[in-house]
Design an enzyme around this catalytic site. Sequence first.
Site, PDB file in Angstrom:
ATOM      1  N   LYS A 114       0.922  -1.228   0.078  1.00 15.28           N
ATOM      2  CA  LYS A 114      -0.018  -0.094   0.094  1.00 15.28           C
ATOM      3  C   LYS A 114       0.861   1.420  -0.091  1.00 15.28           C
ATOM      4  O   LYS A 114       1.815   1.119   0.690  1.00 15.28           O
ATOM      5  CB  LYS A 114      -0.968   0.055   1.100  1.00 15.28           C
ATOM      6  CG  LYS A 114      -1.899   1.253   1.458  1.00 15.28           C
ATOM      7  CD  LYS A 114      -2.874   1.024   2.447  1.00 15.28           C
ATOM      8  CE  LYS A 114      -3.929   2.062   2.465  1.00 15.28           C
ATOM      9  NZ  LYS A 114      -4.910   1.830   3.674  1.00 15.28           N
TER      10      LYS A 114
ATOM     11  N   SER B  88      -9.698   2.149   2.831  1.00 17.08           N
ATOM     12  CA  SER B  88      -8.719   2.636   1.692  1.00 17.08           C
ATOM     13  C   SER B  88      -7.795   1.912   1.110  1.00 17.08           C
ATOM     14  O   SER B  88      -6.980   2.106   0.194  1.00 17.08           O
ATOM     15  CB  SER B  88      -7.924   3.976   2.757  1.00 17.08           C
ATOM     16  OG  SER B  88      -7.381   3.127   3.835  1.00 17.08           O
TER      17      SER B  88
ATOM     18  N   SER C 257     -10.121  -0.432   7.152  1.00 17.42           N
ATOM     19  CA  SER C 257      -9.201  -0.217   5.690  1.00 17.42           C
ATOM     20  C   SER C 257      -8.613  -1.545   5.143  1.00 17.42           C
ATOM     21  O   SER C 257      -8.399  -1.352   4.060  1.00 17.42           O
ATOM     22  CB  SER C 257      -8.550   0.972   5.872  1.00 17.42           C
ATOM     23  OG  SER C 257      -9.216   2.116   5.890  1.00 17.42           O
TER      24      SER C 257
END
Length: 486
Positions: free
Chosen positions: A79, A154, A178
């Site tokens: 990420k 996210s 997330s």
Amino acid sequence: MSLMSLTAVELGRKIKEKEVTVEEAVTAALDAIEKREAEVHSFVTVDREGALKRAKEVQAKIDAGELTGPLAGVPVAIKDNMCTKGLLTTCSSKILYNFVPTYTAEAVLNLEKAGAVILGKTNMDEFAMGSTTETSAYGVTKNPWNTGHVPGGSSGGSCAAVAAEECSYALGSDTGGSIRQPSSFCGVTGIKPTYGTVSRYGLIAYGSSLDQIGPIAKDVTDCATILEAIASHDVKDSTSVQREDYDFTTALVDDVRGMKIGIPRDYFGDGLDPEVKAAVLGAAKKLEEKGAIVEEFDLSLVEYAIPAYYVIACAEASSNLARFDGVKYGYRTEQYDGLHNMYKKTRSEGFGAEAKRRIMLGSFVLSSGYYDAYYLKALRTKALIKQAFDKAFEKYDVILGPAAPTTAPKLGESLSDPLKMYLGDIYTISVNLAGLPGITLPCGTDQSGLPIGLQLIGDCFAEKKIIRAAYTYEQTRSYEHSPLAR
């Protein structure tokens, strides 16, 4: 069958047994990215040259017997809010469009020690602020099950990359769901560990008391194996915890006889999609058939979790994001008149609408006259939520519920109504407020063919219980590949 259709552990085994080279595995991932990126947009940065160079280095170490772990040579996506030395790290924000860190996040470093090969950095909601991966400054990520829908957020880029089989597994971060919510939307498995289990050093902070790095993969075995690799005590992170036991893979046992599972009635009220409810309760029934004791109970305080979370997270965000001012690194406005004007113009041009909304809300609740009324009250509520979970875990080994109230919404639906987007985190937020571990795994699809996720929550440091329950349930169904990966 593509090498990316295998789980990370299966691919690692093939590499170890010399059936596949690391270079072949990495090339298969890079080819899949090239083939599918136009449709999914999971990545912000793909490091083809670096990955192939690293593949040769890792292969040499495997051949020399230096790397023997289950993840050696397996390609991974990271990420874009975890620092990677020499590799662009943007948090999917314009304000960090050119930021290349000089060090690597501890969790990523642990993966590299295990022999992982980094393919690149995945797209995300800007600074992890959002639940759809639509607030990214670099365009939206799409759901591999139906590209007209969001992948969640996210960590939507990481979950979409795993579901689209562009990588074997990925790392995400979880501040209020997330990892778990996008895993649910994308039909993959994700673990948010107990707060402090995985070092936050090198993770660009959103809400420091809530953020936690965790694995995203195809199945529970992969997630337990990855968690074992990334979890460690780190003196560079003041919130890192020294645990006695990091042996998560020993919990991969198909047996829940006598395990007490609680289902909060509060999680099955208004707002929950009937198809999601049916699939989650169906999963509970399967666990009951395997010998678990399943009961309903009242968790209480659920309706206070969202306001408490957004006050605390935004307060911490307004403080954490104050460092992005155009002075030391990142974006700086071209024309300005004096230092203060440069700050204001840089931040208003560099941050997106959602980041600005949360910074302003956080600054407001921390301001004189409102601090006691909002921030301190939210902290007290957080403590009460932890107490409610403590009470529940006196009776139950695991709490079972949905990961999200609906399946993945259509692109553009949530952004038009931010409040609706915030309410989508209702089942995941409490876990972060209480610092608990949680896992999401697929438990079916709705009539449109979109995945539904089952969430299992454990007490602090009780990852093994949720892994055991998740693994046992997983044995009752086979992994479904997304349409894009078939």
